[in-house]
Design a protein around this motif. Structure first.
Motif, mmCIF file in Angstrom:
data_model
loop_
_atom_site.group_PDB
_atom_site.id
_atom_site.type_symbol
_atom_site.label_atom_id
_atom_site.label_comp_id
_atom_site.label_asym_id
_atom_site.label_seq_id
_atom_site.Cartn_x
_atom_site.Cartn_y
_atom_site.Cartn_z
ATOM 1 N N UNK A 95 2.220 1.993 -3.441
ATOM 2 C CA UNK A 95 1.263 2.551 -4.397
ATOM 3 C C UNK A 95 0.949 4.003 -4.060
ATOM 4 N N UNK A 96 0.875 4.334 -2.767
ATOM 5 C CA UNK A 96 0.633 5.730 -2.383
ATOM 6 C C UNK A 96 1.783 6.606 -2.861
ATOM 7 N N UNK A 154 -12.946 14.800 -11.990
ATOM 8 C CA UNK A 154 -12.946 14.776 -13.465
ATOM 9 C C UNK A 154 -14.016 13.844 -13.988
ATOM 10 N N UNK A 207 -7.629 12.992 -8.051
ATOM 11 C CA UNK A 207 -6.237 12.538 -8.155
ATOM 12 C C UNK A 207 -5.285 13.579 -7.569
ATOM 13 N N UNK A 208 -5.746 14.795 -7.427
ATOM 14 C CA UNK A 208 -4.910 15.861 -6.890
ATOM 15 C C UNK A 208 -5.821 16.770 -6.078
ATOM 16 N N UNK A 250 -3.191 20.380 -13.288
ATOM 17 C CA UNK A 250 -4.601 20.082 -13.553
ATOM 18 C C UNK A 250 -5.497 21.311 -13.446
ATOM 19 N N UNK A 301 -7.212 3.630 -0.283
ATOM 20 C CA UNK A 301 -6.403 2.444 0.015
ATOM 21 C C UNK A 301 -6.604 1.971 1.442
ATOM 22 N N UNK A 331 1.692 7.125 -6.611
ATOM 23 C CA UNK A 331 0.672 8.123 -6.967
ATOM 24 C C UNK A 331 1.163 9.531 -6.676
ATOM 25 N N UNK A 332 1.800 9.697 -5.516
ATOM 26 C CA UNK A 332 2.277 11.027 -5.154
ATOM 27 C C UNK A 332 3.301 11.511 -6.179
ATOM 28 N N UNK A 349 -6.057 8.446 -3.231
ATOM 29 C CA UNK A 349 -5.166 7.534 -2.496
ATOM 30 C C UNK A 349 -5.771 7.077 -1.176
ATOM 31 N N UNK A 408 1.636 12.471 -9.335
ATOM 32 C CA UNK A 408 0.930 13.734 -9.150
ATOM 33 C C UNK A 408 1.897 14.907 -9.312
ATOM 34 N N UNK A 431 1.850 17.839 -12.180
ATOM 35 C CA UNK A 431 1.861 19.255 -11.833
ATOM 36 C C UNK A 431 2.942 20.002 -12.590
ATOM 37 N N UNK A 489 -6.630 20.719 -4.674
ATOM 38 C CA UNK A 489 -6.370 22.140 -4.842
ATOM 39 C C UNK A 489 -7.097 22.900 -3.746
ATOM 40 N N UNK A 518 0.832 -1.212 0.000
ATOM 41 C CA UNK A 518 0.000 0.000 0.000
ATOM 42 C C UNK A 518 0.861 1.253 0.000
#
Lengths: 428, 214
Positions: free
Chosen positions: A278-279, B54, B84-85, A295, B111, A282-283, B108, A286, A290, B87, A275
């Motif tokens: 995967x976190x 989204x 996913x992010x 986004x 999880x 993802x970070x 996240x 992200x 950026x 703001x 876990x």
């Protein structure tokens, strides 16, 4: 053009300055010509009788070569300085900006010796147009003295001893009127002079096109280089970051399969590790996203993205927006990253307690200004941040101007020519 | 507890549904776009709506707009927005309407099933669930501001957990201290930051968020 009294008062002094400059130019060009002509005559005269005609001819050519090679680079450089001074004064005094037309950089900035520079300079149309101006300026500039000459005439006339009827009122009135007109017309004379100067000292259409082609070639290769570097960075980040995390995640899951059912504590530990991987993956993704295209910029456009930047800044940042639509996406992205970099600079270096960002669009140009109340004294030559911003803006013909007097405040002004796309209303 | 889900990716929609059902929640409807979400919350009146930011048709911030519109149609509808992010800008917009029942979390956080379902229930109960990353950035932004600097490290921990929307009991459990200690810390925080103390958990959270978001 509105004429302020201040300008009327300044016009005579400026006229004198420009007249002086014209005289200096004439003296320069005249002395070069005189040196060439009389130098040769002098040499030839002294050699008369010595040797035959062929030898005299060779000596004359040698004399020209010596005079030219010694004096020409200096003379050409001096003329270019004079012409540049005229260009600057035309902008500051006459209100007529004249861009530099030279395709050949100044002698200090070009490669090769001064001799080859001179030869190349003589091949440039701009050089001969400068020469033309050196001859034209002494003819045109005396008119600039009118605002000074007219009052002087009036004064001289008034100071004449009043003998009988020698000062008819009609003549006096006419002189006064002429003086007034000359004084009031001073700024216009300056402006006309500036436009005349621009006709010779400004770039020709061809020179303008050549410069444009060169600028485009340079910025294109820079932007190709920087996007290639950007792609390499992304590839590396993915390879070392998210990809590696996913590999480790797969391995952890493999190990988990081994111990499953045999050692529950170990299985739990491996599960937690998976876990965690995967976190982290993802970070990292992200952060990468950026850096590529935030986004919020994609979602909302420049203004809200700048507002989001302001919210993330440790300083209070005031955002004012006067955009009626959205700039094209590539411009938006370039301006966003530029503003982001500028705000980061403010936070890091300016010692400011607050900052502001202004975004607006007028006459086909997008403006973004970032200011702070810090100690100022920012030097664009230091650090790579500002040149990076300029590189980012260059493909769009954008420019960055920095005003940062010691003691502050600092204002950074960036502008990019572009049209706005009208806001979409179909989304909801 | 009845839940409506709006998520356009099938895998995630399916995963969320299974996760929630495994924890005994009932997913009454799972849709894949904004307009359908608004229609479903009107039709089903769920206890909470889970919304991805989204969504089609625009694939931008459709989810935020849909969430705000759903709350307009069904006042007080608890909404948990997933993304996913995160703001701060969106967090502000979601909180701007006032009232409770707002959540804004990174995907996240799914999880950790237990914690996530806890957040869903908190939002459904009218509470708040702000992502730790939003709070971390809010705190970083206020770093230099006077009164925040006077907090002890422990008080800062309590403050950030409080801002995420956790109750005293949850904070105590997380920091492995007694609930009374948490109450003491939070009283001290409210005095230092010059905030109106409140026994109501949610009002307390909103006060802290408003303070940090100034």
């Amino acid at each position: 053009m509105r004429v302020l009294p201040r300008e009327i008062l300044r016009a005579p002094a400026r006229g004198v300055g420009l007249f002086g400059l014209a005289v200096a130019g004439l003296a320069l060009v005249g002395s070069v010509v005189a040196l060439l002509v009389y130098g040769d005559i002098f040499l030839l005269g002294n050699l008369r009788g010595a040797g035959n005609g062929l030898a005299r001819g060779i000596l004359a050519v040698a004399a020209v070569v010596i005079v030219v090679s010694l004096g020409l680079p200096r003379a050409l450089t001096a003329m270019r300085r004079l012409a540049n001074l005229t260009r600057r004064l035309s902008r500051e005094w006459c209100g007529v900006p004249i861009p530099e037309p030279y395709l050949l950089p100044a002698i200090e900035d070009s490669e090769g010796g001064s001799w080859s520079w001179s030869v190349r300079a003589l091949g440039q149309a701009a050089t001969w147009r400068d020469v033309g101006w050196m001859f034209l300026a002494p003819i045109a500039s005396p008119f600039l003295l009118l605002p000074l000459a007219a009052p002087a005439c009036l004064g001289w006339f008034l100071s004449l001893p009043a003998a009988q009827d020698s000062k008819p009122p009609a003549l006096l009135a006419a002189l006064c009127a002429a003086t007034g007109a000359a004084l009031y017309g001073g700024p216009w004379l300056l402006r006309g002079y500036g436009m005349l100067a621009r006709s010779l000292l400004g770039p020709t259409v061809q020179a303008e096109l050549s410069r444009r082609v060169r600028h485009l070639t340079e910025t294109r290769s820079e932007s190709i280089d920087s996007s290639a570097a950007e792609l390499r960075r992304i590839e590396r980040d993915l390879h070392d970051g998210a990809q590696a995390r996913l590999v480790s995640l797969g391995m952890t899951l493999g190990a988990l399969e081994q111990v499953l059912g045999r050692d529950e504590d170990e299985a739990r530990a491996l599960l937690a590790e998976a876990q965690g991987s995967s976190v982290k993956a993802l970070a990292e993704l992200r952060d990468l996203v950026r850096g590529i295209h935030p986004p919020v910029l994609a979602d909302r456009g420049l203004v809200d993205a700048v507002y989001a930047l302001a919210l993330d800044s440790p300083l209070p940042v005031e955002v004012s927006n006067r955009l009626a639509g959205r700039p094209p996406a590539p411009v938006e992205s370039a301006v966003y990253f530029a503003v982001s970099e500028l705000l980061a600079n403010v936070t890091k270096h300016a010692g400011a307690t607050r900052a502001w960002v202004e975004v607006d669009h007028g006459q086909g140009v997008l403006h973004a200004r970032v200011g702070d109340d810090g100690h100022g004294g920012a030097d664009p030559a230091l650090g790579t941040g500002l040149s990076g911003i300029e590189r980012r803006l260059a493909p769009f013909d954008g420019a960055l101007a920095l005003s940062s007097p010691a003691g502050g405040p600092t204002v950074m002004d960036l502008e990019v020519p572009c049209e706005l796309l009208l806001p979409k209303t179909s989304s909801s | 507890m009845r839940v409506v889900i709006a998520e356009d990716l099938f895998l995630l929609r399916d995963g969320l549904t299974r996760l929630l059902e495994a924890h005994g929640l009932e997913v009454v409807r799972a849709v894949d776009n904004g307009p359908d979400l608004v229609a479903s919350v009107i039709a089903y009146k769920p206890d909470v709506a889970l919304v991805d930011v989204r969504l089609p048709p625009t694939f931008t911030d459709e989810g935020i707009k849909a969430a705000l519109e759903a709350r307009k149609e069904v006042p007080g509808l608890p909404v948990l927005v997933l993304s996913q992010y995160v703001e701060q800008l969106y967090a502000r917009e979601l909180l701007a309407g006032g009232g409770g029942g707002i959540g804004y979390l990174l995907k996240d956080r799914v999880f950790d099933g237990g914690q996530f379902v806890d957040a869903v229930c908190r939002v459904a109960g009218g509470g708040t669930a702000m992502d730790p990353e939003v709070i971390a950035r809010l705190l970083a932004r206020n770093e230099g501001a006077g009164s925040l600097a006077t907090l002890s490290p422990r008080e800062r921990e309590v403050l950030s957990l409080m801002a995420e929307g956790r109750s005293n009991a949850a904070i105590a459990q997380r920091l492995v201290i007694s609930e009374r200690a948490v109450a003491k810390h939070s009283a001290s925080i409210f005095i230092r930051l010059d905030l109106q103390p409140s026994d109501d958990d949610n009002r307390r959270v909103l006060a802290v968020l408003a303070y940090l978001g100034r």
